[in-house]
Scaffold this motif. Structure first.
Motif, PDB file in Angstrom:
ATOM      1  N   ASP A 209      27.726  38.410  82.054  1.00  0.00           N
ATOM      2  CA  ASP A 209      28.779  39.090  82.738  1.00  0.00           C
ATOM      3  C   ASP A 209      28.891  40.319  82.029  1.00  0.00           C
ATOM      4  O   ASP A 209      29.125  41.536  82.346  1.00  0.00           O
ATOM      5  CB  ASP A 209      30.108  38.307  82.749  1.00  0.00           C
ATOM      6  CG  ASP A 209      29.927  37.363  83.654  1.00  0.00           C
ATOM      7  OD1 ASP A 209      29.813  37.343  84.787  1.00  0.00           O
ATOM      8  OD2 ASP A 209      30.387  36.221  83.350  1.00  0.00           O
ATOM      9  N   TYR A 210      28.924  40.202  80.566  1.00  0.00           N
ATOM     10  CA  TYR A 210      28.936  41.456  79.519  1.00  0.00           C
ATOM     11  C   TYR A 210      27.874  42.605  79.930  1.00  0.00           C
ATOM     12  O   TYR A 210      28.204  43.798  80.033  1.00  0.00           O
ATOM     13  CB  TYR A 210      28.767  41.016  78.103  1.00  0.00           C
ATOM     14  CG  TYR A 210      29.922  40.273  77.627  1.00  0.00           C
ATOM     15  CD1 TYR A 210      31.239  40.078  78.129  1.00  0.00           C
ATOM     16  CD2 TYR A 210      29.954  39.530  76.430  1.00  0.00           C
ATOM     17  CE1 TYR A 210      32.286  39.355  77.947  1.00  0.00           C
ATOM     18  CE2 TYR A 210      30.947  38.556  76.156  1.00  0.00           C
ATOM     19  CZ  TYR A 210      32.154  38.601  76.813  1.00  0.00           C
ATOM     20  OH  TYR A 210      33.411  38.054  76.299  1.00  0.00           O
ATOM     21  N   PHE A 211      26.696  42.275  79.951  1.00  0.00           N
ATOM     22  CA  PHE A 211      25.540  42.942  80.214  1.00  0.00           C
ATOM     23  C   PHE A 211      25.137  43.069  81.720  1.00  0.00           C
ATOM     24  O   PHE A 211      23.849  43.539  81.631  1.00  0.00           O
ATOM     25  CB  PHE A 211      24.266  42.327  79.175  1.00  0.00           C
ATOM     26  CG  PHE A 211      24.696  42.441  77.860  1.00  0.00           C
ATOM     27  CD1 PHE A 211      24.942  43.492  77.058  1.00  0.00           C
ATOM     28  CD2 PHE A 211      24.995  41.238  77.236  1.00  0.00           C
ATOM     29  CE1 PHE A 211      25.474  43.760  75.744  1.00  0.00           C
ATOM     30  CE2 PHE A 211      25.424  41.260  75.806  1.00  0.00           C
ATOM     31  CZ  PHE A 211      25.557  42.304  75.141  1.00  0.00           C
TER      32      PHE A 211
ATOM     33  N   SER B  99      29.474  33.988  78.596  1.00  0.00           N
ATOM     34  CA  SER B  99      29.818  35.338  79.199  1.00  0.00           C
ATOM     35  C   SER B  99      28.831  36.513  79.068  1.00  0.00           C
ATOM     36  O   SER B  99      29.124  37.260  79.513  1.00  0.00           O
ATOM     37  CB  SER B  99      31.317  35.678  78.632  1.00  0.00           C
ATOM     38  OG  SER B  99      31.963  34.544  78.803  1.00  0.00           O
ATOM     39  N   PHE B 100      27.801  36.049  78.239  1.00  0.00           N
ATOM     40  CA  PHE B 100      26.786  37.251  78.038  1.00  0.00           C
ATOM     41  C   PHE B 100      26.184  37.716  79.344  1.00  0.00           C
ATOM     42  O   PHE B 100      26.180  39.131  79.521  1.00  0.00           O
ATOM     43  CB  PHE B 100      25.733  36.935  77.225  1.00  0.00           C
ATOM     44  CG  PHE B 100      25.922  37.095  75.543  1.00  0.00           C
ATOM     45  CD1 PHE B 100      26.184  38.278  75.227  1.00  0.00           C
ATOM     46  CD2 PHE B 100      26.177  35.788  74.835  1.00  0.00           C
ATOM     47  CE1 PHE B 100      26.458  38.536  73.752  1.00  0.00           C
ATOM     48  CE2 PHE B 100      26.371  36.105  73.585  1.00  0.00           C
ATOM     49  CZ  PHE B 100      26.845  37.421  72.962  1.00  0.00           C
TER      50      PHE B 100
ATOM     51  N   ASP C  76      36.842  33.977  78.294  1.00  0.00           N
ATOM     52  CA  ASP C  76      36.449  34.270  76.835  1.00  0.00           C
ATOM     53  C   ASP C  76      37.927  34.992  76.305  1.00  0.00           C
ATOM     54  O   ASP C  76      37.962  34.706  75.071  1.00  0.00           O
ATOM     55  CB  ASP C  76      35.318  35.499  77.003  1.00  0.00           C
ATOM     56  CG  ASP C  76      35.781  36.639  77.879  1.00  0.00           C
ATOM     57  OD1 ASP C  76      36.499  36.424  78.585  1.00  0.00           O
ATOM     58  OD2 ASP C  76      34.732  37.487  78.038  1.00  0.00           O
TER      59      ASP C  76
ATOM     60  N   VAL D  46      35.521  42.323  79.324  1.00  0.00           N
ATOM     61  CA  VAL D  46      35.044  42.526  77.960  1.00  0.00           C
ATOM     62  C   VAL D  46      36.085  43.420  77.111  1.00  0.00           C
ATOM     63  O   VAL D  46      36.080  43.120  75.956  1.00  0.00           O
ATOM     64  CB  VAL D  46      33.740  43.585  78.076  1.00  0.00           C
ATOM     65  CG1 VAL D  46      33.947  44.706  78.662  1.00  0.00           C
ATOM     66  CG2 VAL D  46      33.254  43.590  76.681  1.00  0.00           C
TER      67      VAL D  46
ATOM     68  N   MET E 107      32.000  32.372  74.838  1.00  0.00           N
ATOM     69  CA  MET E 107      31.350  33.809  74.733  1.00  0.00           C
ATOM     70  C   MET E 107      29.934  33.619  74.967  1.00  0.00           C
ATOM     71  O   MET E 107      29.351  34.769  75.499  1.00  0.00           O
ATOM     72  CB  MET E 107      31.685  34.179  73.143  1.00  0.00           C
ATOM     73  CG  MET E 107      33.050  34.585  72.846  1.00  0.00           C
ATOM     74  SD  MET E 107      33.580  36.192  73.678  1.00  0.00           S
ATOM     75  CE  MET E 107      32.476  37.297  72.296  1.00  0.00           C
ATOM     76  N   PHE E 108      29.227  32.623  74.665  1.00  0.00           N
ATOM     77  CA  PHE E 108      27.549  32.611  74.964  1.00  0.00           C
ATOM     78  C   PHE E 108      27.496  32.546  76.303  1.00  0.00           C
ATOM     79  O   PHE E 108      26.524  33.334  76.989  1.00  0.00           O
ATOM     80  CB  PHE E 108      27.180  31.343  74.415  1.00  0.00           C
ATOM     81  CG  PHE E 108      25.791  31.079  74.445  1.00  0.00           C
ATOM     82  CD1 PHE E 108      24.925  31.950  73.977  1.00  0.00           C
ATOM     83  CD2 PHE E 108      25.248  30.110  75.489  1.00  0.00           C
ATOM     84  CE1 PHE E 108      23.479  31.688  74.198  1.00  0.00           C
ATOM     85  CE2 PHE E 108      24.021  29.936  75.789  1.00  0.00           C
ATOM     86  CZ  PHE E 108      23.122  30.777  75.016  1.00  0.00           C
TER      87      PHE E 108
END
Length: 798
Positions: A188-190, A185-186, A274, A769, A182-183
């Motif tokens: 890609d999320y934002f 993947s940030f 994720d 996401v 998850m860390f």
């Protein structure tokens, strides 16, 4: 399997494989096991699961200590002449084939009567003929076929010492991987990895491939260690031609991993690592909480909670006093009445013991015991009262084990399909159908999206929330009921209770209470000898009328009867020297001319001469009218009583109008009555006192035994209710129905998440996401909803 792998255990045979019947074996032990199986027509064991065995250990006199009688007696839980029972912890139990082998030990050695596996606890309960095979030989047989038991005499009673921590380790690995992925993947999320605010290349862009491959590495232990049980379960289900709920879970995990790996390999995207790690983590988290819930329930559902019963203890002064079973100590002198369960191992002091051990062994032939002989917990006294000295305290889980004995399961479980079983199979079929139909649609319109859509459907439509809804809801309800003094055998009983539409009640001891009843005598006065004989005959009976009359009569010297016999549904008789007395119905004592039509009476005859009768004035439990009034709104209710019609007019005033009342019903009549209702499609609840109602309790969909401070235990019952909670019966049933609604709402909640996710998946718009949020959110919200809702229901039960 590799051709050089052992046919029995699957290990690599190396360069020196032992060959038999064109099959390779890694050692003589495995070859011996195969020869045992094939020689006993059990070689189809390998059809259930290939290489399911374990390599037998070299024994070398390891179990010679079992030849010592004092040591063996510590392990043997039942020993009565030719029959012995031992409960052994088998660490290697891990699959359905293990269960199959251990429950077919009688085919390997006919001296073994049966084997019963408790899969969660990894124990097997073996019944065997001690005249033909010793405990040591039983253990050696288990070791030779690869199921060596773990025996530690120091802490054998505490079998919980061998705790399986593998789930905790897997949860830790999955959680660690999930957090790191998850860390990573940030960006890609934002969308931090593409450009900065001025349109230039963002500095994280050059590290993007590194982050992706780090996520790949973190996912490997999740797939091959933490999540492997889902693949194993799905594989075994498919091999057995069973489409279980783990099939789409395993398929979703596999497809998620493969697609994510392909995306980062060919630079198609960032993958779904994720979602993958989160999915496995939350699945394991749900399993962990489920395990903890059941562990907690197991603690709460030991004999102290399950059996709100007491035992009669005889003090040093000779006074009879009632005490809770868990207060029994070594050396206590106990009174066991007719039809009572022996709660602890002990020595018979006096009385004629005729003990039914079918609760323990399944053998229905009663065993006679003389003074000085040992009697075992779980036996039921069949011939009057006996006195015994306790040799130990009550075993923590022994009585609970008797209740769950497979001997008493019969066909109830096989006839009933749980809601999860039903929905889970349909859900699995639906998910697979949507995946293939969607793929077929996009294959025609846009082949480039086929792989994306097919994998996305399997990823997002995970049934983990459905798998969690029922265990959490029913498990929590079981715990809540236990706290409210309503003890059910298992979660399946809650589902069956929610389906009932007809409630049948016994009268005496069920809706009446023996604590407040009174009786008056009419007839020829009893002599002192007759009164003493009557008192001592009543002392051996557990029938509510006998207990009431026993407590009302004046004290007499305790004597040991020469003969005692209880005739179910008729009466009791006892004799001492030349005196003989009968107590029961008029016809039983030999006076058909006396009418019982208007009263509940116990007639007395002495030496075949009619003396008189005790007329009882029943006292009904508090709230009987309210219970029947409330229940008649939702269910068909009726009274089935073995007594005469003497209470009919009084009952008609207490109960709702037109409530069916049936009197003079023998135990067999009650059973046939319930069977007739079931043939009409009715789902029947039977509420009785556990004595004369055992057949009816077993026949009904749900049988509830009322317990009023007496040691009467019927394994035929599906639940035990403390008599003080009788007024809450309708609330318990309604709570069960509400629990089933909670499960259905949980399914609906899960379905809502799946529909939203499937929309994005089928239309080819699924983003990482979305998957990362929807899948864990579905599981968490379902568990939270189920727990909070059931606790709310529990608070509304007084």
């Amino acid at each position: 399997m590799n051709s050089n792998n052992c046919f029995h255990c699957g290990d690599d045979c190396g360069k020196k494989a032992i060959v038999l019947d064109d099959k390779n074996f890694c050692c003589n032990g495995c070859k011996t096991v195969y020869e045992i199986f094939s020689g006993n027509d059990l070689d189809y064991y390998y059809d259930i699961q290939s290489a399911a065995g374990a390599t037998p250990k070299t024994l070398d006199g390891r179990y010679d200590f079992l030849d010592s009688t004092p040591i063996a007696e510590k392990l043997i839980e039942f020993n009565d002449g030719d029959l012995q029972i031992v409960n052994l912890y088998i660490p290697h139990i891990h699959c359905s084939s293990c269960i199959w082998v251990l429950e077919n030990l009688n085919k390997l050695n006919p001296s073994i009567k049966s084997g019963q596996v408790d899969f969660p606890k990894k124990t097997v309960r073996i019944t065997y003929s001690s005249a033909a095979i010793s405990l040591k030989e039983v253990v050696l047989l288990l070791a030779r076929i690869g199921y060596e038991p773990y025996i530690s005499l120091d802490d054998f009673d505490n079998k919980k010492k061998s705790v399986d921590r593998s789930l905790i380790y897997k949860l830790g690995v999955a959680g660690f991987a999930f957090g790191n992925v998850m860390f990573l993947s940030f960006p890609d999320y934002f969308d931090l990895s593409t450009s900065d605010a001025s349109g230039g290349e963002f500095w994280l862009n050059k590290y993007e491939p590194v982050f992706h491959w780090l996520m790949f590495l973190f996912s490997l232990p999740v797939i091959f260690y933490a999540g492997r049980d889902y693949f194993i379960s799905a594989y075994k289900g498919l091999r057995s031609k069973i489409l279980n709920i783990d099939v789409p879970i395993a398929l979703g995990i596999f497809v998620l991993f493969v697609r994510s790996t392909l995306e980062i390999t060919f630079d198609w995207g960032s993958g779904f690592f994720d979602s993958l790690t989160g999915l496995v983590f939350f699945l394991l988290l749900g399993k962990f909480f489920q395990q903890k819930t059941y562990s907690f329930l197991s603690f709460e559902r030991d004999y102290k909670s399950y059996f709100p019963i007491a035992i009669t203890r005889i003090s040093k002064e000779g006074k009879e006093e009632t005490t809770q079973v868990h207060d029994i100590k070594r050396g206590d002198r106990l009174l066991i009445r007719n039809e009572e369960l022996i709660p602890v191992d002990g020595i018979l002091i006096n009385g004629q013991a005729r003990i039914d051990y079918s609760f323990v062994t399944g053998e229905s032939e009663p065993v006679k015991k003389e003074s000085g002989e040992k009697v075992f917990a779980g036996g039921k006294q069949l011939q009057g009262a006996i006195e015994m000295e306790a040799l130990k305290s009550v075993s923590q889980s022994y009585l609970t084990q008797l209740w769950g004995n497979s001997i008493f399961q019969e066909d109830k479980a096989s006839k009933f399909q749980t809601l999860t079983d039903s929905i889970g199979r349909r859900f699995t079929i639906a998910v697979l159908s949507i995946a293939f139909l969607s793929a077929a649609f996009w294959l025609y319109y846009d082949p480039s999206k086929v792989m994306n859509v097919f994998t996305a459907v399997l990823i997002i439509a995970c049934p983990c929330a459905i798998a969690l809804a029922s265990p959490f809801t029913l498990g929590n309800m079981l715990r809540i009921f236990g706290r409210k003094k309503f003890y059910l055998k298992d979660t399946r009983t809650i589902e069956q209770l929610a389906q009932i539409d007809t409630a049948i009640f016994d009268k005496t001891g069920t809706i009446t209470t023996s604590k407040k009843s009174t009786a008056t005598y009419e007839g020829m006065p009893l002599t002192e000898a007759e009164a003493s004989l009557l008192k001592n005959t009543l002392r051996g009976s557990n029938h509510p009328l006998s207990r009431t009359l026993y407590s009302l009569l004046s004290e007499q010297n305790i004597i040991t009867l020469d003969e005692y016999e209880e005739h179910i549904g008729k009466g009791i008789e006892g004799s001492k020297d030349d005196e003989h007395i009968k107590a029961g119905s008029a016809s039983f004592v030999g006076n058909d001319q006396v009418s019982d039509a208007l009263n509940t009476s116990v007639h007395i005859s002495s030496n075949d001469s009619y003396k008189g009768k005790y007329i009882f004035h029943n006292e009904y439990r508090d709230g009987v009218s309210e219970v029947f009034k409330d229940m008649s709104k939702n269910f068909d209710v009726a009274i089935l009583s073995g007594d005469n019609e003497g209470e009919k007019s009084r009952l008609e005033k207490l109960l709702p109008k037109l409530t069916p009342l049936y009197f003079n019903q023998k135990p067999q009549h009650k059973l046939e009555f319930i069977k007739a209702l079931q043939e009409q499609g009715k789902k029947v609840l039977m509420v009785g006192d556990g004595l004369n109602d055992a057949g009816a309790l077993a026949q009904a969909e749900v049988g509830i035994a009322i317990s009023e401070n007496i040691n009467v235990f019927s394994p035929a019952s599906d639940g035990i209710m403390d008599a003080s909670k009788f007024q809450q019966l309708n609330n318990y049933i309604l709570a069960s129905k509400k629990a089933m609604k909670i499960i259905k709402l949980s399914f609906l909640l899960s379905l809502t998440y799946n529909v939203i996710g499937l929309y994005f998946a089928v239309t080819g718009q699924l983003e990482p996401v979305i998957a990362a949020i929807l899948m864990p959110l579905s599981s968490i919200s379902v568990v939270a909803f189920a727990t909070i809702s059931t606790n709310f229901i529990g608070r509304n039960i007084d």
